[in-house]
Scaffold this active site. Structure first.
Site, PDB file in Angstrom:
ATOM      1  CB  THR A 236       3.974  65.866  48.528  1.00 16.36           C
ATOM      2  OG1 THR A 236       5.211  66.236  49.106  1.00 16.36           O
ATOM      3  CG2 THR A 236       3.567  64.486  48.966  1.00 16.36           C
ATOM      4  CG  ASP A 267       3.906  65.301  56.016  1.00 15.93           C
ATOM      5  OD1 ASP A 267       4.807  65.843  55.336  1.00 15.93           O
ATOM      6  OD2 ASP A 267       2.712  65.269  55.666  1.00 15.93           O
TER       7      ASP A 267
HETATM    8  N1  ASP Z   1       4.872  67.208  53.125  1.00 13.30           N
HETATM    9  C1  ASP Z   1       6.088  67.168  52.375  1.00 13.30           C
HETATM   10  C2  ASP Z   1       7.254  67.228  53.310  1.00 13.30           C
HETATM   11  O1  ASP Z   1       7.191  67.980  54.269  1.00 13.30           O
HETATM   12  C3  ASP Z   1       6.211  68.269  51.397  1.00 13.30           C
HETATM   13  C4  ASP Z   1       5.054  68.400  50.449  1.00 13.30           C
HETATM   14  O2  ASP Z   1       3.922  68.115  50.807  1.00 13.30           O
HETATM   15  O3  ASP Z   1       5.288  68.777  49.302  1.00 13.30           O
HETATM   16  O4  ASP Z   1       8.235  66.575  53.072  1.00 13.30           O
END
Ligand code: ASP
Length: 369
Positions: A236, A267
């Site tokens: 992300t 999240d």
């Molecule tokens: N936090 C993100 C999610 O759970 C994934 C990520 O941080 O790459 O959708």
């Protein structure tokens, strides 16, 4: 630490951040109330220094091992992170807002195939890219978020549109896309989001699922786990900025987790979990979203700063390296306060990250270095 960091130069600040990454933030044995008093005394005694404006970014946390990252790939990722920092810096240097800097920095990473956002987004169980994003203005606490969109090249722009052009905070799926159309936003063919690497990750995840858990309920799956390399690669992207007027903003954009199902939302677009900004503190997170939602990670960090008077780095360290670790939640955060203190703790083996200050020199890191 608060006083020395905030009155030091940006390079001190960067050095302090990087030192924290290397050594972790040593837990203080002083009582919370003593620390709160000390923080308050610093504020009263010292003339408030002009905020050091700047920008901090992440491009995802996870098991990023040196063996699995080729030198070519590492160089390309570092270059993309530097480009993102410079895009945000250009905005801040001309007196632009932290919101614009966050958008500009995230745009660069959304347009890059190396991050799990926009162009490089992971595929869900059905072979579709579903994107989530959020942005928050610390000065006003205005916020905008979108989840599960499939045709928006830069979801961070749509999140901002929700914030600025609607009375709402969060829109999902078809509704969010209908809103995008009503605002004349560019529409892209879902093929735009295809990358061979992400497609192969999904194929491996599906294969593994068939082999090991043919009839298991979806809740027993491990989203994001690459069954071949054993890596959790989140990826992300996020940015937090402080502008010359002393205003903070935070933003986050993601494709979520490989093989996610049933409209799963992580999240990143949840205000207070993966993204949060108030007048004194701003955070963007990356990691296993379910944990970050249940532990309201971004807001928890800022609440500890607000209610306990903890220095930002200590608050973030406790949440990432204690609360989340005990819960089993892998990932990290970037955070900044209104005095320009920066911290970037993570509990995984790596986090793509970077920071840039008034001197315009990008500092980029990946491992615990
Ligand atoms: N936090 C993100 C999610 O759970 C994934 C990520 O941080 O790459 O959708």
């Amino acid at each position: 630490m608060l006083a020395s960091l905030s009155s030091g130069s940006w390079s001190h600040l960067v050095a302090a951040s990087l030192v924290m990454l290397t050594w972790g933030c040593a837990a203080s044995t002083r009582s919370v109330s003593a620390k709160r008093d000390e923080a308050m005394m610093h504020e009263e005694a010292a003339p408030r220094p002009k905020p050091k404006w700047g920008l901090v970014i992440h491009g995802g946390a996870g098991v990023i091992s040196r063996e699995n990252l080729s030198p070519e790939r590492e160089a390309a990722v570092r270059a993309a992170l530097a480009q993102s920092l410079q895009a945000g810096h250009a905005v801040l240097a001309r007196g632009g807002s932290s919101l614009d800097a966050v958008s500009a920095a995230i745009h660069v990473m959304e347009d890059s195939p190396y991050f799990n956002a926009g162009k490089g987004a992971v595929f869900n169980h059905d072979g579709v890219n579903e994107l989530d994003a959020a942005i928050m203005d610390g000065r006003t606490r205005a916020a905008g978020a979108v989840a599960g969109v499939r045709h928006i090249r830069n979801p961070i722009d749509l999140a901002r549109m929700v914030m600025e052009k609607s009375p709402h905070v969060m829109m999902v799926g078809d509704g969010a896309e209908a809103f995008a159309r009503s605002q004349g936003m560019e529409w892209v063919d879902p093929k735009y989001f295809y990358t061979e690497e992400r497609w192969q990750s999904l194929q491996r995840a599906l294969e593994k699922e068939r082999e090991t858990q043919p009839s298991a309920p979806a809740s027993s799956l491990t989203p994001g786990l690459d069954p071949v390399t054993g890596d959790h690669k989140f990826g992300t992207v996020g940015a937090v900025a402080l502008d010359a007027s002393g205003n903070l903003a935070a933003g986050t954009s993601t494709g979520g987790m490989t093989n996610k199902r049933f409209g799963r939302v992580g999240d990143s677009p949840v205000i207070g979990a993966g993204t949060y900004a108030d007048p004194r503190c701003a955070v963007s997170a990356t990691g296993h979203g379910e944990f970050f939602i249940r532990y309201t990670v971004a807001r928890d960090i800022c609440a500890r700063v607000e209610y306990q008077g903890l220095p930002l780095a200590e608050a973030a360290h406790v949440v990432v390296n204690d609360v989340l670790v005990k819960a089993g939640g892998e990932g990290g955060v970037i955070a900044m306060d209104h005095q320009g203190n920066v911290t970037m703790p993570f509990n995984s083996s790596g986090m793509y990250r970077g920071v840039i200050g008034e001197d315009g020199v990008p500092h980029v890191a990946i491992f615990q270095e």
